[in-house]
Scaffold this motif. Structure first.
Motif, PDB file in Angstrom:
ATOM      1  N   LYS A  94       0.823  -1.208   0.000  1.00 55.88           N
ATOM      2  CA  LYS A  94       0.000   0.000   0.000  1.00 55.88           C
ATOM      3  C   LYS A  94       0.858   1.259   0.000  1.00 55.88           C
ATOM      4  N   ALA A  95       1.952   1.202   0.758  1.00 57.94           N
ATOM      5  CA  ALA A  95       2.758   2.417   0.946  1.00 57.94           C
ATOM      6  C   ALA A  95       3.160   3.102  -0.370  1.00 57.94           C
ATOM      7  N   PRO A  96       3.677   2.351  -1.350  1.00 55.57           N
ATOM      8  CA  PRO A  96       4.067   3.055  -2.588  1.00 55.57           C
ATOM      9  C   PRO A  96       2.881   3.676  -3.330  1.00 55.57           C
ATOM     10  N   VAL A 134       0.154   4.793  -1.992  1.00 56.86           N
ATOM     11  CA  VAL A 134      -0.241   5.984  -1.243  1.00 56.86           C
ATOM     12  C   VAL A 134       0.704   7.139  -1.570  1.00 56.86           C
ATOM     13  N   SER A 135       1.999   6.817  -1.665  1.00 58.62           N
ATOM     14  CA  SER A 135       2.981   7.856  -2.000  1.00 58.62           C
ATOM     15  C   SER A 135       2.688   8.437  -3.382  1.00 58.62           C
ATOM     16  N   SER A 157      -0.125   8.400  -5.011  1.00 64.69           N
ATOM     17  CA  SER A 157      -1.370   9.167  -4.938  1.00 64.69           C
ATOM     18  C   SER A 157      -1.126  10.557  -4.353  1.00 64.69           C
ATOM     19  N   GLY A 158      -0.297  10.640  -3.334  1.00 64.97           N
ATOM     20  CA  GLY A 158       0.042  11.934  -2.718  1.00 64.97           C
ATOM     21  C   GLY A 158       0.746  12.845  -3.702  1.00 64.97           C
ATOM     22  N   LEU A 159       1.699  12.265  -4.461  1.00 66.50           N
ATOM     23  CA  LEU A 159       2.457  13.062  -5.435  1.00 66.50           C
ATOM     24  C   LEU A 159       1.549  13.551  -6.565  1.00 66.50           C
ATOM     25  N   THR A 197      -1.662  14.041  -6.501  1.00 69.92           N
ATOM     26  CA  THR A 197      -2.571  15.079  -6.004  1.00 69.92           C
ATOM     27  C   THR A 197      -1.873  16.443  -6.004  1.00 69.92           C
ATOM     28  N   LEU A 198      -0.602  16.434  -5.577  1.00 73.05           N
ATOM     29  CA  LEU A 198       0.178  17.676  -5.605  1.00 73.05           C
ATOM     30  C   LEU A 198       0.282  18.210  -7.041  1.00 73.05           C
ATOM     31  N   ARG A 207       9.141  11.347 -10.041  1.00 70.57           N
ATOM     32  CA  ARG A 207       9.184  10.576  -8.799  1.00 70.57           C
ATOM     33  C   ARG A 207       8.056   9.551  -8.742  1.00 70.57           C
ATOM     34  N   ILE A 213       8.481   5.475  -8.522  1.00 69.30           N
ATOM     35  CA  ILE A 213       7.944   4.645  -7.427  1.00 69.30           C
ATOM     36  C   ILE A 213       7.024   3.572  -7.983  1.00 69.30           C
ATOM     37  N   ARG A 237      10.160   7.221   4.803  1.00 73.90           N
ATOM     38  CA  ARG A 237       9.995   7.293   3.346  1.00 73.90           C
ATOM     39  C   ARG A 237      10.206   8.723   2.890  1.00 73.90           C
ATOM     40  N   ASP A 274       7.359  10.473   1.041  1.00 78.47           N
ATOM     41  CA  ASP A 274       6.247  10.928   1.876  1.00 78.47           C
ATOM     42  C   ASP A 274       6.617  12.183   2.673  1.00 78.47           C
ATOM     43  N   THR A 294       6.024  15.013   0.180  1.00 78.91           N
ATOM     44  CA  THR A 294       4.610  15.382   0.081  1.00 78.91           C
ATOM     45  C   THR A 294       4.183  16.222   1.289  1.00 78.91           C
ATOM     46  N   PRO A 302      -2.458   9.449   1.558  1.00 77.56           N
ATOM     47  CA  PRO A 302      -1.622  10.655   1.413  1.00 77.56           C
ATOM     48  C   PRO A 302      -2.276  11.890   2.049  1.00 77.56           C
TER      49      PRO A 302
END
Lengths: 485, 134
Positions: free
Chosen positions: A275-277, A279-280, A282-284, A286-287, A306, A310, B10, B13, B16, B118
Motif C-alpha cells: 500500500k505504501a508506494p 499511497v505515495s 497518490s500523494g504526489l 494530487t500535488l 518521482r 515509485i 519514506r 512521503d 509530500t 496521502p
C-alpha cells in the motif's frame, strides 16, 4: 447325647461327603459320598488313619496338628479360599474345602470332617484370573481391610510390581507417600457407604511406581461380593499416554496460535509494503493536479518523475515475488549484468533521502555476469535494504562494502555492513520465512526471498555476524554461465 | 510562528508532507527526520525557542529502530526531563487504516490526531486547528 447310630443315620442322608474320626486319628465312619470322592470302596477307609487321605509331604506334620486339635478342639468353618490338599486312592491330588466339627459320640471325643470338592471352584477362579490377567487395564480385588487379595498381570507394566509382590499388602503401597493417610480415610468411608453410592466415577489420580515416580491413572472403584464377602474391585487405567497426548495437543495449539499471530503480522506487513508506494504515488499526483490548477509548473516535472519511478519500482518488486511464487521453476533469459552498475542503481534508490549512509564497492568496474538480471537485482536489493534497515545509529555512518571475487567455478559476492549485527541465537533462523527480529519492522520475507533467489540461480548464501560489529553475507553464484569480461 | 517536524522513513512521503505544510504558509521552519531517534536528536539539538506554539510533529508509524508510538512515548519522557516543548502537538500520519493503529494512537501520550496518507490540503487545515487549540 449323640450316639454313633445317630451320626451314621445323618451320614446316610446327607449329600455332603462326611467322615468321623476318633481321638487317635482313625477313621470310624464315612458316607458313600466321601468314599466315592476319594475313590475308595464303600467302608474301605474305616480303621485307617486319616493321614492316608493326605499328600505324603503333609502326613507327618498333620499328626502333630491333629494331636493339638484333640487337646484344644476348635470348630473350623468352611472359609472362602481356604483349600487344602487331599489325595485320592489312586494318588491324584484333590483340592478340598474342609470343615472340622468336634463332637462327643457315645461319650468319646471325635471329629466330624466335612469335605467339599474344590476342583470346580478352583477352575472357576483360575478362569476368572485368566480373564483378568488378559485385561489391558490393571485390576485389583481388595478386602475390607484394604488388603490386596488379587491383582492381575497388567499391574507390572503400570507400577513395576509383579502380582505376587503385592498380594496381602494394603493398597496404600500403590499410593504416593503424602496421600497415604488421606487414602486410608477415603477407603474406610468408601466401605461404609451405602450400596447406592458404591461406585466412585473415574478420576485422575496418581499411583506410586515401584521406582518412586508417580503414574497418572484413572481409577474406578466397584463394590462386589466375592464368595459372600464384600470386596472392592479397583480398575486402574494408565493415563500417561493420554496426558502426554493432551500436553502435546496444547503445545500444538500454542504453536498454532503463535503461527497465526505471525501470519497476521505478516499480512499486516505485506499490505503495508504494497500500500505504501501507492499511497505515495497518490500523494504526489494530487500535488501535481493542484500545481496544474494553480498554474505552478516549477516542481511538476520532478514530482511526476518521482511518481513514475515509485510506480515502476513497486511493480518490479511485485513482479519479483510473483515470479518466485507462481513460476518458481521457469527460467528467465540470461543477460550480461554489469554488477557495479546494478549495485549503484539499487543503492541510489534505497538510500535516497537517508543521511549518513555510504557504499564502498570493491567490484571491478568491468565485471559482467551472465545471469537472470531481475533475480540478481532482487537478491542485491534485499541484502542492501536489510543493511539499511538494521544500521547502527550509534555509529557515525552506515558503511556497506560490496566485494566480488572468483573462487574456482564460483563468483563470491560479499555484502559487509557495520550495522547492529545479528544475535547468535537468531543467526540460524535468519533465512526462515517470517523470521523477524525485534520491532524493526520488516515482513520476515526479504531474506527468505533472497535465499530462494540465490538457489534459483544455482548458488548458495551464507551469513556471519557479530553483535554490535556488523554482518557479512556471502553469495556464491556458479560461473558456469559464461562470464563475459 | 511555528516549527514543524516530519518524522518518516519514506523520503517521498516527507516530500509530500513538506509541500503540504509549505502551502499553508504557517511554518517558519520544517525539519525532517527519517526515524524516531533522528527526530529526538534534532529536536533537542535545536535552540530552545520560547514563546512559540508547537512544534507540530507529523509522525509515521512504521519506521525502523523505533516506531511512531515508541517515539511519542520517548518524546514524553524527554519532555518531562527537559520541561519543553510543552505545546508540542503530535499527529500520526500513516498509510495504515487499521482500527488497531487508530486505537493505539488514541492511547499514546501527546498524540492529538490521526491522518491517513496521502496528506491532503484539508488534513493540514485540521492539524493547524489542533495546533491552535493546544
Amino acid at each position: 447325647m449323640m450316639t454313633f447310630d445317630t451320626v451314621a443315620l445323618a451320614f446316610g442322608v446327607t449329600p455332603v461327603p462326611m467322615l468321623l474320626a476318633d481321638g487317635e486319628g482313625l477313621v470310624r465312619l464315612t458316607n458313600a459320598e466321601f468314599d466315592s470322592l476319594f475313590g475308595y470302596e464303600a467302608g474301605a477307609l474305616v480303621g485307617q488313619p486319616v493321614e492316608v487321605l493326605l499328600p505324603r509331604a503333609m502326613k507327618e506334620a498333620h499328626v502333630g496338628l491333629r494331636e493339638a486339635f484333640a487337646v484344644l478342639p476348635a470348630k473350623r468353618r468352611m472359609g472362602a479360599g481356604r483349600t487344602v490338599a487331599g489325595v485320592t486312592r489312586s494318588g491324584e491330588a484333590l483340592p478340598l474345602e474342609l470343615a472340622l466339627e468336634p463332637v462327643t459320640v457315645d461319650g468319646t471325643s471325635m471329629t466330624i470332617v466335612t469335605a467339599v470338592d474344590a476342583r470346580a471352584q478352583l477352575r472357576n477362579r483360575a478362569r476368572i484370573r485368566a480373564i483378568m490377567d488378559a485385561a489391558s487395564c490393571t485390576m485389583l480385588v481388595v478386602d475390607e481391610e484394604g488388603r490386596i487379595e488379587f491383582v492381575n498381570q497388567a499391574v507390572e507394566a503400570l507400577v513395576g510390581y509383579r502380582p505376587e509382590d503385592l498380594l496381602g499388602q494394603t493398597v496404600e503401597v500403590l499410593i504416593p507417600e503424602q496421600l497415604r493417610t488421606a487414602h486410608r480415610v477415603y477407603r474406610r468411608s468408601f466401605s461404609s457407604l451405602g450400596e447406592g453410592r458404591a461406585m466412585a466415577r473415574g478420576r485422575m489420580v496418581s499411583a506410586l511406581h515401584r521406582d518412586g515416580h508417580a503414574v497418572a491413572v484413572e481409577g474406578v472403584l466397584n463394590r462386589v461380593e466375592v464368595d459372600g464377602a464384600p470386596r472392592v474391585v479397583v480398575t486402574l487405567v494408565d493415563l500417561t499416554e493420554r496426558v502426554a497426548a493432551e500436553q502435546a495437543m496444547s503445545a500444538r495449539a500454542l504453536e498454532l496460535e503463535r503461527l497465526n499471530a505471525d501470519l497476521w503480522e505478516f499480512s499486516r506487513s505485506i499490505s503495508h509494503d504494497l500500500k505504501a508506494p501507492l499511497v505515495s504515488v497518490s500523494g504526489l499526483l494530487t500535488l501535481c493536479v493542484e500545481d496544474l490548477e494553480a498554474g505552478e509548473h516549477g516542481e511538476l516535472a520532478a514530482t511526476l518523475a518521482r511518481a513514475k519511478e515509485i510506480a515502476e519500482n513497486s511493480a518490479a518488486e511485485i513482479e519479483e515475488v510473483l515470479r518466485l511464487t507462481l513460476a518458481p521453476g521457469v527460467e528467465g533469459p540470461q543477460v550480461g549484468v554489469a554488477l557495479r552498475d546494478m549495485v549503484a542503481e539499487l543503492w541510489e534508490h534505497l538510500a535516497a533521502g537517508l543521511s549518513g549512509v555510504q557504499l564502498r564497492p570493491t567490484v571491478p568496474s568491468d565485471l559482467t555476469l551472465m545471469t537472470e538480471a531481475p533475480v540478481l537485482r532482487s537478491i542485491l536489493r534485499n541484502l542492501l535494504s536489510n543493511a539499511i534497515q538494521f544500521r547502527d545509529m550509534s555509529k557515525p555512518e552506515l558503511e556497506v562494502r560490496i566485494g566480488a571475487r572468483e573462487a574456482g567455478d564460483h563468483l563470491e559476492l560479499m555484502i559487509i555492513d557495520n550495522g547492529i549485527g545479528i544475535p547468535a541465537d537468531f543467526l540460524p533462523h535468519i533465512f526462515d520465512l517470517f523470521a523477524r527480529r525485534g520491532d524493526r519492522g520488516g515482513s520476515g520475507v526479504g531474506l527468505n526471498l533472497a535465499r530462494r533467489n540465490v538457489e534459483r540461480l544455482g548458488g548458495e548464501i551464507a551469513v556471519s555476524s557479530e553483535l554490535g560489529q556488523g554482518t557479512e553475507f556471502t553469495v556464491s553464484l556458479p560461473l558456469n554461465q559464461e562470464q563475459v569480461k | 510562528m511555528t516549527q514543524a517536524y516530519i518524522v518518516d522513513d519514506r523520503e517521498v512521503d516527507r516530500y509530500t508532507a513538506r509541500r503540504r505544510l509549505a502551502k499553508s504558509g504557517r511554518f517558519t521552519a520544517v525539519h525532517e527526520a527519517e526515524d524516531g531517534r533522528d527526530f529526538l536528536d534534532k529536536l533537542y539539538g535545536a535552540v530552545r525557542t520560547d514563546g512559540e506554539k508547537g512544534p507540530l510533529v507529523l509522525m509515521d508509524i512504521r519506521m525502523p529502530l523505533m516506531d511512531g508510538f515508541e517515539t511519542a512515548e520517548a518524546l514524553r519522557e524527554k519532555l518531562v526531563e527537559h520541561g519543553w516543548p510543552k505545546d508540542v502537538v503530535v499527529v500520526i500520519v500513516s498509510s495504515s487504516g487499521a482500527p488497531m493503529d487508530r486505537q493505539r494512537a488514541m492511547k499514546t501520550p501527546l498524540v492529538r490526531g490521526y491522518f491517513e496518507k496521502p496528506l491532503r490540503g484539508h488534513d493540514v487545515e485540521e492539524m493547524l486547528k489542533l495546533l491552535d487549540a493546544a
